[in-house]
Motif scaffolding. Structure first.
Motif, PDB file in Angstrom:
ATOM      1  N   GLY A  94       0.782  -1.217   0.000  1.00 52.52           N
ATOM      2  CA  GLY A  94       0.000   0.000   0.000  1.00 52.52           C
ATOM      3  C   GLY A  94       0.813   1.265   0.000  1.00 52.52           C
ATOM      4  O   GLY A  94       0.270   2.352   0.073  1.00 52.52           O
ATOM      5  N   VAL A 113      -0.519   4.494  -1.485  1.00 46.06           N
ATOM      6  CA  VAL A 113      -1.233   4.384  -2.756  1.00 46.06           C
ATOM      7  C   VAL A 113      -2.659   4.888  -2.542  1.00 46.06           C
ATOM      8  O   VAL A 113      -3.355   4.431  -1.628  1.00 46.06           O
ATOM      9  CB  VAL A 113      -1.260   2.927  -3.248  1.00 46.06           C
ATOM     10  CG1 VAL A 113      -2.104   2.804  -4.518  1.00 46.06           C
ATOM     11  CG2 VAL A 113       0.148   2.428  -3.503  1.00 46.06           C
ATOM     12  N   ARG A 134      -6.136   1.627  -5.827  1.00 45.89           N
ATOM     13  CA  ARG A 134      -5.796   0.284  -5.352  1.00 45.89           C
ATOM     14  C   ARG A 134      -6.599  -0.789  -6.090  1.00 45.89           C
ATOM     15  O   ARG A 134      -7.729  -0.566  -6.516  1.00 45.89           O
ATOM     16  CB  ARG A 134      -6.029   0.187  -3.849  1.00 45.89           C
ATOM     17  CG  ARG A 134      -5.126   1.124  -3.066  1.00 45.89           C
ATOM     18  CD  ARG A 134      -5.202   0.904  -1.581  1.00 45.89           C
ATOM     19  NE  ARG A 134      -4.336   1.858  -0.878  1.00 45.89           N
ATOM     20  CZ  ARG A 134      -4.133   1.850   0.429  1.00 45.89           C
ATOM     21  NH1 ARG A 134      -4.722   0.942   1.178  1.00 45.89           N
ATOM     22  NH2 ARG A 134      -3.339   2.746   0.985  1.00 45.89           N
ATOM     23  N   GLU A 172       0.606  -4.166  -6.515  1.00 46.10           N
ATOM     24  CA  GLU A 172      -0.328  -3.278  -7.233  1.00 46.10           C
ATOM     25  C   GLU A 172       0.205  -3.149  -8.653  1.00 46.10           C
ATOM     26  O   GLU A 172       0.515  -2.072  -9.137  1.00 46.10           O
ATOM     27  CB  GLU A 172      -0.416  -1.907  -6.551  1.00 46.10           C
ATOM     28  CG  GLU A 172      -0.943  -1.920  -5.130  1.00 46.10           C
ATOM     29  CD  GLU A 172      -2.450  -2.097  -5.052  1.00 46.10           C
ATOM     30  OE1 GLU A 172      -3.089  -2.305  -6.106  1.00 46.10           O
ATOM     31  OE2 GLU A 172      -3.007  -2.042  -3.937  1.00 46.10           O
TER      32      GLU A 172
END
Length: 358
Positions: A139, A170, A175, A348
């Motif tokens: 993240g 992020v 996401r 991601e």
């Protein structure tokens, strides 16, 4: 015909200046209008970076059309009171921004109905997360050319120091978990996400939106396929504009697909596909899926667009992260950037890293 812009400012009668009157003893006294009306439309934004400007705070709340920003710095603390013009926008701003990471700081956003008796000291707030390289795969993402001013740990003198590497959370709307939900509810197909990691080499990107004070941005990857999709989609939406009825109030809820006016700056307004993220009274927060931009608009401005025929073309824009530095939204929106794809974020992988040519 395109409907007029939806932004409406608050009436100037909400707050009146002070006036001079004579009291019972004949003395000239100052009578001030109650301030609660003004405070009802203000939002408190706390735990801001020490070096942030009022313009950057205004940019942070751009989706809620801020009318006035009052920045306050007291020693190691920095916060702001922002007038949004309506209580509905205050509620939406709190829901969207409270707890959000901004410059590695957790924002404290709440209503300004009551002025706090004291501002909590920095040492009483949760300390900034100690983020390692490993955390960038959970993240967070790092960039090496954006030194930030960060306060030292609790108990040390209030000084600032520059870090060589800055880490950014992020954005939620970028996401994978968010995009999977969007694709399932709007497009009924997740195939678009799988095609993104295959993009590599030199590219041209048309920037559609930026995330303030971060290296993240939304852009259209310029290809022949994009050109064909844009022509097909915008032609279909232009034809549908007048015959698509406005949504009934009871039909507007979280997850609703619709058609709303998107403002392209100097290019004027255009109708675009959108997805309702949330609703507060007569206002909704929508995500314009082809521009990567959220906005707060009146409920009555939404047209129906629930036919799957309008959702066969995948989103025109996609998320990217600048390899070095951050982008200024005032300079790059609707501008083409030329550079190369250098990789993707861990966990991601739909967010591609982009390095602009000098």
């Amino acid at each position: 015909m395109l409907s007029p812009a939806f932004d409406r400012s608050c009436s100037s009668s909400d707050f009146r200046p002070s006036a001079k009157v004579f009291g019972e003893n004949g003395a000239l006294e100052e009578q001030k209008s109650p301030k609660f009306k003004k405070r009802e439309t203000e939002v408190y934004v706390g735990n801001l970076p020490l070096d942030i400007s009022e313009e950057e705070i205004r940019c942070l709340l751009k989706d809620f059309s801020p009318l006035h920003v009052h920045r306050v710095q007291n020693g190691c603390r920095c916060f702001a009171f922002v007038d949004l013009g309506s209580t509905q926008k205050v509620a939406l701003a709190i829901q969207a921004l409270n707890g959000k990471l901004f410059h590695k700081r957790k924002l404290y956003v709440n209503s300004n109905n009551r002025s706090p008796k004291r501002t909590p000291d920095v040492t009483e707030r949760p300390q900034e997360l100690l983020i390692s390289e490993k955390a960038s795969a959970q993240g967070f993402a790092g960039t090496t050319a954006c030194p930030q001013l960060t306060p030292k740990a609790s108990g040390e003198p209030c000084e600032t120091e520059k870090s060589k590497t800055s880490f950014f959370a992020v954005p939620m709307e970028m996401r994978g978990s968010f995009l999977v939900l969007l694709l399932r509810e709007c497009f009924r197909d997740l195939g678009w996400l799988a095609t993104i990691p295959s993009i590599s080499g030199e590219v041209g990107l048309l920037v559609t939106s930026t995330v303030p004070q971060t290296p993240f941005f939304w852009a259209m990857h310029i290809t022949e396929t994009l050109h064909q999709n844009m022509q097909a989609l915008f032609s279909a939406l232009a034809e549908a504009e007048e015959r698509q009825p406005y949504l009934q109030d009871s039909a507007v809820r979280r997850g609703t697909r619709g058609l709303a006016e998107y403002h392209l700056g100097d290019y004027g307004p255009a109708w675009n596909r959108c997805w309702v993220l949330d609703r507060v009274d007569s206002w909704v927060v929508v995500m314009f899926v082809d521009f990567g931009r959220s906005a707060t608009i009146p409920v009555q401005s939404l047209r129906t667009l629930d036919s799957d025929d309008f959702w066969t073309i995948p989103p025109l824009t996609q998320p990217f992260m600048l390899e070095k530095g951050i982008l200024s939204s005032n300079q790059v929106i609707h501008r083409i950037l030329k550079g190369k794809i250098t990789g993707a974020l861990n966990l991601e992988s739909h967010i591609l890293k982009f390095e602009e040519f000098e």
